[in-house]
Design a protein around this motif. Sequence first.
Motif, PDB file in Angstrom:
ATOM      1  N   ARG A  27       0.798  -1.211  -0.060  1.00  0.00           N
ATOM      2  CA  ARG A  27      -0.153   0.019   0.054  1.00  0.00           C
ATOM      3  C   ARG A  27       0.852   1.194  -0.118  1.00  0.00           C
ATOM      4  O   ARG A  27       0.364   2.345  -0.257  1.00  0.00           O
ATOM      5  N   GLY A  28       2.204   1.220   0.377  1.00  0.00           N
ATOM      6  CA  GLY A  28       2.852   2.311   0.538  1.00  0.00           C
ATOM      7  C   GLY A  28       2.809   3.157   1.364  1.00  0.00           C
ATOM      8  O   GLY A  28       2.841   4.486   1.389  1.00  0.00           O
ATOM      9  N   ILE A  29       2.767   2.340   2.403  1.00  0.00           N
ATOM     10  CA  ILE A  29       2.313   3.160   3.897  1.00  0.00           C
ATOM     11  C   ILE A  29       3.695   2.908   4.873  1.00  0.00           C
ATOM     12  O   ILE A  29       3.780   1.742   5.096  1.00  0.00           O
ATOM     13  N   GLU A  65       6.919  14.927  20.476  1.00  0.00           N
ATOM     14  CA  GLU A  65       6.928  13.407  20.465  1.00  0.00           C
ATOM     15  C   GLU A  65       5.867  13.316  19.246  1.00  0.00           C
ATOM     16  O   GLU A  65       5.038  13.675  19.315  1.00  0.00           O
ATOM     17  N   ILE A  66       6.405  12.613  18.129  1.00  0.00           N
ATOM     18  CA  ILE A  66       5.662  12.651  16.968  1.00  0.00           C
ATOM     19  C   ILE A  66       5.519  11.166  16.218  1.00  0.00           C
ATOM     20  O   ILE A  66       6.362  10.404  16.466  1.00  0.00           O
ATOM     21  N   ALA A  67       4.234  11.035  16.164  1.00  0.00           N
ATOM     22  CA  ALA A  67       3.836   9.893  15.253  1.00  0.00           C
ATOM     23  C   ALA A  67       3.283  10.283  14.052  1.00  0.00           C
ATOM     24  O   ALA A  67       2.424  11.057  13.778  1.00  0.00           O
ATOM     25  N   GLU A  68       3.848   9.517  13.028  1.00  0.00           N
ATOM     26  CA  GLU A  68       3.678  10.034  11.656  1.00  0.00           C
ATOM     27  C   GLU A  68       3.365   8.784  10.557  1.00  0.00           C
ATOM     28  O   GLU A  68       4.085   7.736  10.876  1.00  0.00           O
ATOM     29  N   LEU A  69       2.640   9.123   9.700  1.00  0.00           N
ATOM     30  CA  LEU A  69       2.208   8.320   8.796  1.00  0.00           C
ATOM     31  C   LEU A  69       2.365   8.860   7.460  1.00  0.00           C
ATOM     32  O   LEU A  69       2.265   9.904   7.019  1.00  0.00           O
ATOM     33  N   PHE A  70       3.582   8.081   6.594  1.00  0.00           N
ATOM     34  CA  PHE A  70       3.811   8.509   5.426  1.00  0.00           C
ATOM     35  C   PHE A  70       3.270   7.627   4.253  1.00  0.00           C
ATOM     36  O   PHE A  70       2.976   6.373   4.555  1.00  0.00           O
ATOM     37  N   LYS A  74       5.730   5.970  -6.119  1.00  0.00           N
ATOM     38  CA  LYS A  74       7.006   5.885  -7.113  1.00  0.00           C
ATOM     39  C   LYS A  74       8.252   6.166  -6.284  1.00  0.00           C
ATOM     40  O   LYS A  74       9.246   7.096  -6.810  1.00  0.00           O
ATOM     41  N   GLY A  75       8.445   5.601  -4.975  1.00  0.00           N
ATOM     42  CA  GLY A  75       9.742   5.863  -4.224  1.00  0.00           C
ATOM     43  C   GLY A  75       9.836   7.200  -3.480  1.00  0.00           C
ATOM     44  O   GLY A  75      10.976   7.457  -2.775  1.00  0.00           O
ATOM     45  N   LYS A  76       8.650   7.964  -3.620  1.00  0.00           N
ATOM     46  CA  LYS A  76       9.055   9.113  -3.010  1.00  0.00           C
ATOM     47  C   LYS A  76       7.720   9.458  -1.952  1.00  0.00           C
ATOM     48  O   LYS A  76       6.706   8.982  -2.172  1.00  0.00           O
ATOM     49  N   ILE A  77       8.108  10.186  -0.984  1.00  0.00           N
ATOM     50  CA  ILE A  77       7.034  10.537   0.247  1.00  0.00           C
ATOM     51  C   ILE A  77       5.900  11.574  -0.604  1.00  0.00           C
ATOM     52  O   ILE A  77       6.507  12.594  -1.123  1.00  0.00           O
TER      53      ILE A  77
END
Length: 112
Positions: A27-29, A65-70, A74-77
């Motif tokens: 899924r690219g997550i 304090e950070i929670a991140e979902l990227f 195509k290989g980029k954020i």
Amino acid sequence: MEQFKSGLLHFVNRIRDRRYVAVDEERGIVFAFGFFDHSGGATRTFTVPDGRTITSGPVQPWTWEIAELFKIQKGKIHKIEALLQRSPYGMNSGWSTWEEGMSDHARDVTLY
């Protein structure tokens, strides 16, 4: 990338205890935790790449304090969603040893 090149994130003096806790390649997550330290004080005044001197950032030291979902495409954020919790400066996660918590090296913890 534009934010980093602007120099305006200068007051983030350390990014540490980065933990990649879930990676879904199909899924690219990617889901990650980390800590951004802001030391405040004299570090607030700095020169940006275009030569201007700026005073910006926190007066008192503290940590995000950070929670991140990227979302990766195509290989980029492509997109980032983040939740931030203001914490005492230098706070450790409780999931890491002191040394791991103070490290700026990323750790893949998806296999644990």
